[in-house]
Design an enzyme around this catalytic site. Structure first.
Site, PDB file in Angstrom:
ATOM      1  N   ILE A  87       1.463  -1.564  -0.302  1.00 33.11           N
ATOM      2  CA  ILE A  87      -0.327  -0.214  -0.247  1.00 33.11           C
ATOM      3  C   ILE A  87       0.823   1.195  -0.496  1.00 33.11           C
ATOM      4  CG2 ILE A  87      -1.960   1.347   1.022  1.00 33.11           C
ATOM      5  CD1 ILE A  87      -2.728  -1.584   2.444  1.00 33.11           C
ATOM      6  N   TYR A 104      -1.056 -10.571  14.786  1.00 32.25           N
ATOM      7  CA  TYR A 104      -0.777  -9.055  14.187  1.00 32.25           C
ATOM      8  C   TYR A 104      -2.656  -8.180  14.386  1.00 32.25           C
ATOM      9  CZ  TYR A 104      -2.136  -5.752   9.855  1.00 32.25           C
ATOM     10  OH  TYR A 104      -2.963  -5.706   9.618  1.00 32.25           O
ATOM     11  N   ARG A 109     -14.773 -11.507   3.421  1.00 28.80           N
ATOM     12  CA  ARG A 109     -13.455  -9.962   3.472  1.00 28.80           C
ATOM     13  C   ARG A 109     -14.447  -8.799   2.629  1.00 28.80           C
ATOM     14  NH1 ARG A 109     -12.702 -12.764   7.360  1.00 28.80           N
ATOM     15  NH2 ARG A 109     -10.209 -13.610   7.869  1.00 28.80           N
ATOM     16  N   LYS A 134      -1.330  -4.144  16.140  1.00 31.14           N
ATOM     17  CA  LYS A 134      -2.276  -3.324  15.467  1.00 31.14           C
ATOM     18  C   LYS A 134      -2.913  -2.662  16.168  1.00 31.14           C
ATOM     19  CE  LYS A 134      -1.656  -1.720  11.198  1.00 31.14           C
ATOM     20  NZ  LYS A 134      -0.638  -1.007  11.509  1.00 31.14           N
ATOM     21  N   TYR A 145      -8.463 -22.063   2.890  1.00 37.90           N
ATOM     22  CA  TYR A 145      -8.270 -22.437   4.324  1.00 37.90           C
ATOM     23  C   TYR A 145     -10.192 -23.369   4.530  1.00 37.90           C
ATOM     24  CZ  TYR A 145      -4.080 -19.418   4.497  1.00 37.90           C
ATOM     25  OH  TYR A 145      -2.612 -19.283   4.953  1.00 37.90           O
ATOM     26  N   THR A 190      -6.111  -1.035  10.472  1.00 36.85           N
ATOM     27  CA  THR A 190      -7.067  -2.496   9.401  1.00 36.85           C
ATOM     28  C   THR A 190      -8.157  -2.556  10.863  1.00 36.85           C
ATOM     29  OG1 THR A 190      -6.622  -4.834   9.681  1.00 36.85           O
ATOM     30  CG2 THR A 190      -5.667  -3.838  11.244  1.00 36.85           C
ATOM     31  N   ASP A 191      -8.965  -3.265   9.959  1.00 37.15           N
ATOM     32  CA  ASP A 191     -10.237  -3.616  10.385  1.00 37.15           C
ATOM     33  C   ASP A 191     -10.324  -4.425  11.192  1.00 37.15           C
ATOM     34  OD1 ASP A 191     -10.066  -5.278   8.376  1.00 37.15           O
ATOM     35  OD2 ASP A 191     -11.811  -4.658   7.200  1.00 37.15           O
ATOM     36  N   GLU A 192      -8.897  -5.507  11.226  1.00 32.50           N
ATOM     37  CA  GLU A 192      -9.255  -6.381  11.853  1.00 32.50           C
ATOM     38  C   GLU A 192      -9.022  -6.321  13.800  1.00 32.50           C
ATOM     39  OE1 GLU A 192      -6.502  -9.574  10.347  1.00 32.50           O
ATOM     40  OE2 GLU A 192      -6.495  -9.027   8.503  1.00 32.50           O
ATOM     41  N   ALA A 245      -4.136  -7.818  17.175  1.00 30.66           N
ATOM     42  CA  ALA A 245      -3.492  -7.814  18.575  1.00 30.66           C
ATOM     43  C   ALA A 245      -2.386  -6.265  18.804  1.00 30.66           C
ATOM     44  CB  ALA A 245      -3.429  -8.613  19.548  1.00 30.66           C
TER      45      ALA A 245
HETATM   46  P1  NAD Z   1       3.372  -4.557   3.425  1.00 30.29           P
HETATM   47  O1  NAD Z   1       3.522  -5.911   4.249  1.00 30.29           O
HETATM   48  O2  NAD Z   1       3.451  -5.118   1.671  1.00 30.29           O
HETATM   49  O3  NAD Z   1       4.090  -3.433   3.340  1.00 30.29           O
HETATM   50  C1  NAD Z   1       4.803  -3.103   4.818  1.00 30.29           C
HETATM   51  C2  NAD Z   1       6.353  -2.022   4.689  1.00 30.29           C
HETATM   52  O4  NAD Z   1       6.452  -2.113   5.376  1.00 30.29           O
HETATM   53  C3  NAD Z   1       7.294  -3.289   3.718  1.00 30.29           C
HETATM   54  O5  NAD Z   1       7.585  -2.590   3.106  1.00 30.29           O
HETATM   55  C4  NAD Z   1       8.222  -3.461   4.915  1.00 30.29           C
HETATM   56  O6  NAD Z   1       9.390  -3.090   4.501  1.00 30.29           O
HETATM   57  C5  NAD Z   1       7.977  -2.096   6.170  1.00 30.29           C
HETATM   58  N1  NAD Z   1       8.566  -2.890   7.575  1.00 30.29           N
HETATM   59  C6  NAD Z   1       7.968  -3.376   7.905  1.00 30.29           C
HETATM   60  N2  NAD Z   1       8.827  -3.078   9.335  1.00 30.29           N
HETATM   61  C7  NAD Z   1       9.664  -2.040   8.612  1.00 30.29           C
HETATM   62  C8  NAD Z   1      10.337  -1.554  10.213  1.00 30.29           C
HETATM   63  N3  NAD Z   1      10.324  -2.651  11.310  1.00 30.29           N
HETATM   64  N4  NAD Z   1      10.591  -0.739   9.740  1.00 30.29           N
HETATM   65  C9  NAD Z   1      10.534   0.249   8.659  1.00 30.29           C
HETATM   66  N5  NAD Z   1       9.998  -0.177   7.169  1.00 30.29           N
HETATM   67  C10 NAD Z   1       9.348  -1.863   8.079  1.00 30.29           C
HETATM   68  O7  NAD Z   1       1.886  -4.210   3.628  1.00 30.29           O
HETATM   69  P2  NAD Z   1       0.622  -3.298   3.446  1.00 30.29           P
HETATM   70  O8  NAD Z   1      -0.405  -4.672   2.611  1.00 30.29           O
HETATM   71  O9  NAD Z   1       1.157  -2.599   2.091  1.00 30.29           O
HETATM   72  O10 NAD Z   1       0.394  -2.794   4.579  1.00 30.29           O
HETATM   73  C11 NAD Z   1       0.435  -1.609   4.814  1.00 30.29           C
HETATM   74  C12 NAD Z   1      -0.184  -0.936   6.459  1.00 30.29           C
HETATM   75  O11 NAD Z   1      -1.333  -0.407   6.228  1.00 30.29           O
HETATM   76  C13 NAD Z   1      -0.426  -1.487   6.924  1.00 30.29           C
HETATM   77  O12 NAD Z   1       0.180  -0.946   8.611  1.00 30.29           O
HETATM   78  C14 NAD Z   1      -0.711  -2.927   7.383  1.00 30.29           C
HETATM   79  O13 NAD Z   1      -1.427  -3.246   9.079  1.00 30.29           O
HETATM   80  C15 NAD Z   1      -1.769  -1.360   7.134  1.00 30.29           C
HETATM   81  N6  NAD Z   1      -3.150  -2.092   6.232  1.00 30.29           N
HETATM   82  C16 NAD Z   1      -2.742  -3.037   5.259  1.00 30.29           C
HETATM   83  C17 NAD Z   1      -4.386  -3.634   4.765  1.00 30.29           C
HETATM   84  C18 NAD Z   1      -4.126  -4.442   3.750  1.00 30.29           C
HETATM   85  O14 NAD Z   1      -5.516  -5.275   2.998  1.00 30.29           O
HETATM   86  N7  NAD Z   1      -3.157  -4.878   3.043  1.00 30.29           N
HETATM   87  C19 NAD Z   1      -5.486  -3.376   4.749  1.00 30.29           C
HETATM   88  C20 NAD Z   1      -5.754  -2.627   6.042  1.00 30.29           C
HETATM   89  C21 NAD Z   1      -4.690  -2.085   6.578  1.00 30.29           C
HETATM   90  O1  DAU Z   2      -8.993  -6.974   6.804  1.00 32.12           O
HETATM   91  C1  DAU Z   2      -7.519  -5.795   6.296  1.00 32.12           C
HETATM   92  C2  DAU Z   2      -6.294  -6.917   7.091  1.00 32.12           C
HETATM   93  O2  DAU Z   2      -6.635  -8.019   4.972  1.00 32.12           O
HETATM   94  C3  DAU Z   2      -5.363  -6.258   6.871  1.00 32.12           C
HETATM   95  O3  DAU Z   2      -5.357  -5.119   7.995  1.00 32.12           O
HETATM   96  C4  DAU Z   2      -3.796  -7.434   6.901  1.00 32.12           C
HETATM   97  O4  DAU Z   2      -2.720  -6.311   6.664  1.00 32.12           O
HETATM   98  C5  DAU Z   2      -3.894  -8.037   5.337  1.00 32.12           C
HETATM   99  O5  DAU Z   2      -3.221  -9.241   5.588  1.00 32.12           O
HETATM  100  C6  DAU Z   2      -5.651  -8.654   5.131  1.00 32.12           C
HETATM  101  O6  DAU Z   2      -5.941  -9.990   6.208  1.00 32.12           O
HETATM  102  P1  DAU Z   2      -6.586 -11.115   5.503  1.00 32.12           P
HETATM  103  O7  DAU Z   2      -6.092 -12.206   6.627  1.00 32.12           O
HETATM  104  O8  DAU Z   2      -7.801 -11.135   5.731  1.00 32.12           O
HETATM  105  O9  DAU Z   2      -6.049 -11.565   4.456  1.00 32.12           O
HETATM  106  P2  DAU Z   2      -5.232 -12.792   3.730  1.00 32.12           P
HETATM  107  O10 DAU Z   2      -4.791 -11.897   2.399  1.00 32.12           O
HETATM  108  O11 DAU Z   2      -4.215 -13.690   4.527  1.00 32.12           O
HETATM  109  O12 DAU Z   2      -6.818 -13.593   3.906  1.00 32.12           O
HETATM  110  C7  DAU Z   2      -8.149 -13.256   3.258  1.00 32.12           C
HETATM  111  C8  DAU Z   2      -8.938 -14.352   3.439  1.00 32.12           C
HETATM  112  O13 DAU Z   2      -8.281 -15.601   2.661  1.00 32.12           O
HETATM  113  C9  DAU Z   2      -8.571 -14.863   4.718  1.00 32.12           C
HETATM  114  O14 DAU Z   2     -10.368 -15.287   4.978  1.00 32.12           O
HETATM  115  C10 DAU Z   2      -7.879 -16.181   4.780  1.00 32.12           C
HETATM  116  C11 DAU Z   2      -7.659 -16.829   3.777  1.00 32.12           C
HETATM  117  N1  DAU Z   2      -6.764 -17.523   2.477  1.00 32.12           N
HETATM  118  C12 DAU Z   2      -5.791 -16.463   2.574  1.00 32.12           C
HETATM  119  C13 DAU Z   2      -4.715 -17.358   1.963  1.00 32.12           C
HETATM  120  C14 DAU Z   2      -2.906 -16.454   1.989  1.00 32.12           C
HETATM  121  C15 DAU Z   2      -6.657 -18.525   2.239  1.00 32.12           C
HETATM  122  O15 DAU Z   2      -8.357 -19.448   1.762  1.00 32.12           O
HETATM  123  N2  DAU Z   2      -5.500 -19.218   2.310  1.00 32.12           N
HETATM  124  C16 DAU Z   2      -4.772 -18.558   1.432  1.00 32.12           C
HETATM  125  O16 DAU Z   2      -3.737 -19.276   1.077  1.00 32.12           O
END
Ligand code: NAD
Ligand code: DAU
Length: 354
Positions: A11, A158, A222, A162, A215, A132-134, A160
């Site tokens: 992101i 995770y 979601r 956040k 899974y 996050t919504d989690e 917890a």
């Molecule tokens: P990501 O795992 O793709 O990226 C995380 C980035 O943070 C990476 O570039 C990593 O190198 C950097 N990082 C990790 N530890 C670090 C540290 N100690 N110091 C500096 N940099 C560090 O994550 P993402 O999916 O892009 O999520 C970004 C943010 O958005 C997170 O805070 C996550 O909780 C939040 N978020 C993600 C989602 C989602 O669906 N992916 C949804 C809602 C909120």
């Molecule tokens: O809701 C926001 C969150 O969404 C973010 O805060 C997290 O950073 C992000 O990773 C994501 O969390 P989820 O656990 O929901 O995402 P994930 O893509 O890991 O899984 C989405 C759903 O799919 C979940 O119900 C688990 C399921 N899943 C996931 C994987 C990786 C599978 O069924 N098979 C898989 O291999």
């Protein structure tokens, strides 16, 4: 300029790219380049003086103090985190360190810097925490979607970690007056997402003819949001959000996992047909995630009412763009599927085979 943490991740990189497409305000990008951080995501900014990359850790107070003093950012947009639920189950320590200790360190450094500011500069300063919504826990099938007033009930290491970071951000506003904003967003998808998360994992595995591991019963729900819409929401909150408030961000787009996987398969059948048969033949049910939250859904009326934000993409348009991006960027996928990625796949999925 603005200070972005975690801007080499999924992101964060989308946010930096979008930001510099829309404005000339420079970005100071602090990222530790963990397995999830990738400078290839920012290749389009090579030689662009508006982007200053710093390889460093948000737990490094001396470094952050120096960055504030040297660059005097007007805002912090804090993405850096450990973000994958399954990894938090295997190794929660990194999540406490980065998500809790790292956010605390950043808050303290920001507070120190902000306290030296005066007048308009002080009034304009912002600390935007991306969450996050989690943190809200899991919904039953008939529960209303998460509103900002919903009590926190995090269920994974995770979420917890956040939730703890969200609480710290709130407290730094309440106690010290630090001008903070928090966004709590639902599941993102789109370009540059690391193929450990559901959608890019399914795309990558389907293209490689590998099993598509679902899974449990595949009925967990979601609320999916295209990453560009999340970035637009963050820009709105940063510009006009009310200090100390949290804003939920979501796609009004609840879907069970199995439906997501079937959609990915159907689009790949259309765009990259496989002579061996429909991609859905690869769907394989595997052991469930421990403590797997059943349903997330976001009530995004507050951000719409106060800031006029609504998602621009539908799931149909967003997922098509996403699959087209992965098809056009298979080198990117191959590069991130390095040795450590293969170790993760073996660790997470090897034990689920039974
Ligand atoms: P990501 O795992 O793709 O990226 C995380 C980035 O943070 C990476 O570039 C990593 O190198 C950097 N990082 C990790 N530890 C670090 C540290 N100690 N110091 C500096 N940099 C560090 O994550 P993402 O999916 O892009 O999520 C970004 C943010 O958005 C997170 O805070 C996550 O909780 C939040 N978020 C993600 C989602 C989602 O669906 N992916 C949804 C809602 C909120
Ligand atoms: O809701 C926001 C969150 O969404 C973010 O805060 C997290 O950073 C992000 O990773 C994501 O969390 P989820 O656990 O929901 O995402 P994930 O893509 O890991 O899984 C989405 C759903 O799919 C979940 O119900 C688990 C399921 N899943 C996931 C994987 C990786 C599978 O069924 N098979 C898989 O291999």
């Amino acid at each position: 300029m603005i200070l972005v943490t975690g801007g080499a991740g999924f992101i964060g990189a989308n946010f930096v790219l979008d930001w510099l497409r829309a404005s000339d305000e420079p970005v100071l990008n602090l990222d530790a380049l963990t397995y999830a951080g990738n400078l290839e995501n920012l290749a389009a900014l090579q030689g662009d003086g508006r982007h200053v990359f710093v390889h460093g850790d948000i737990c490094d107070r001396a470094l952050i103090d120096r960055l504030f003093a040297e660059h005097r950012p007007r805002a912090v947009v804090h993405f850096a985190a450990e973000s994958h639920v399954d990894r938090s189950i295997h190794g929660p320590g990194d999540f406490v360190r980065t998500n809790v200790e790292g956010t605390f360190t950043l808050l303290e450094a920001a507070r120190g810097y902000w306290s030296t500011l005066e007048g308009e500069e002080k009034a304009a300063f912002r600390f935007l925490h991306v969450s996050t919504d989690e943190v809200y826990g899991s919904l039953g099938p008939n529960d209303p979607p998460f509103a900002e007033t919903k009590a926190f009930e995090p269920n994974s290491p995770y979420s917890a970690s956040k939730a703890a970071s969200d609480h710290h951000v709130r407290a730094w506003h309440h106690t010290y007056g630090l001008p903070v904003l928090t966004t709590n967003c639902s599941n993102n998808y789109g370009p540059y997402q690391f193929p450990e998360k559901l959608i890019p994992l399914m795309i990558a595995n389907a293209l490689a003819g590998k099993a598509l591991p679902v899974y449990g019963d595949g009925r967990n729900v979601r609320d999916w949001l295209y990453v560009g819409d999340h970035c637009a929401a963050i820009r709105e909150v940063l510009a006009r959000g009310r200090l100390g408030e949290t804003y939920n961000v979501g796609g009004w787009n609840e879907k069970p996992n199995l439906e997501i996987v079937h959609t990915v398969c159907a689009l790949l059948d259309e765009l990259r047909p496989d002579a061996a048969g429909p991609h859905a033949r690869l769907i394989t049910y595997v052991a469930d995630r421990p403590g797997h939250d059943r349903r997330y859904a976001i009530d995004a009326r507050k951000i719409e009412r106060e800031l006029g934000w609504r998602p621009a993409e539908t799931f149909e348009t967003g997922i098509r763009k996403t699959i087209a991006w992965y098809l056009a960027n298979q080198d990117w996928v191959a590069h991130v599927q390095s040795g450590s990625y293969r170790e993760w796949v073996e660790r997470n999925y090897g034990e689920r085979r039974a």
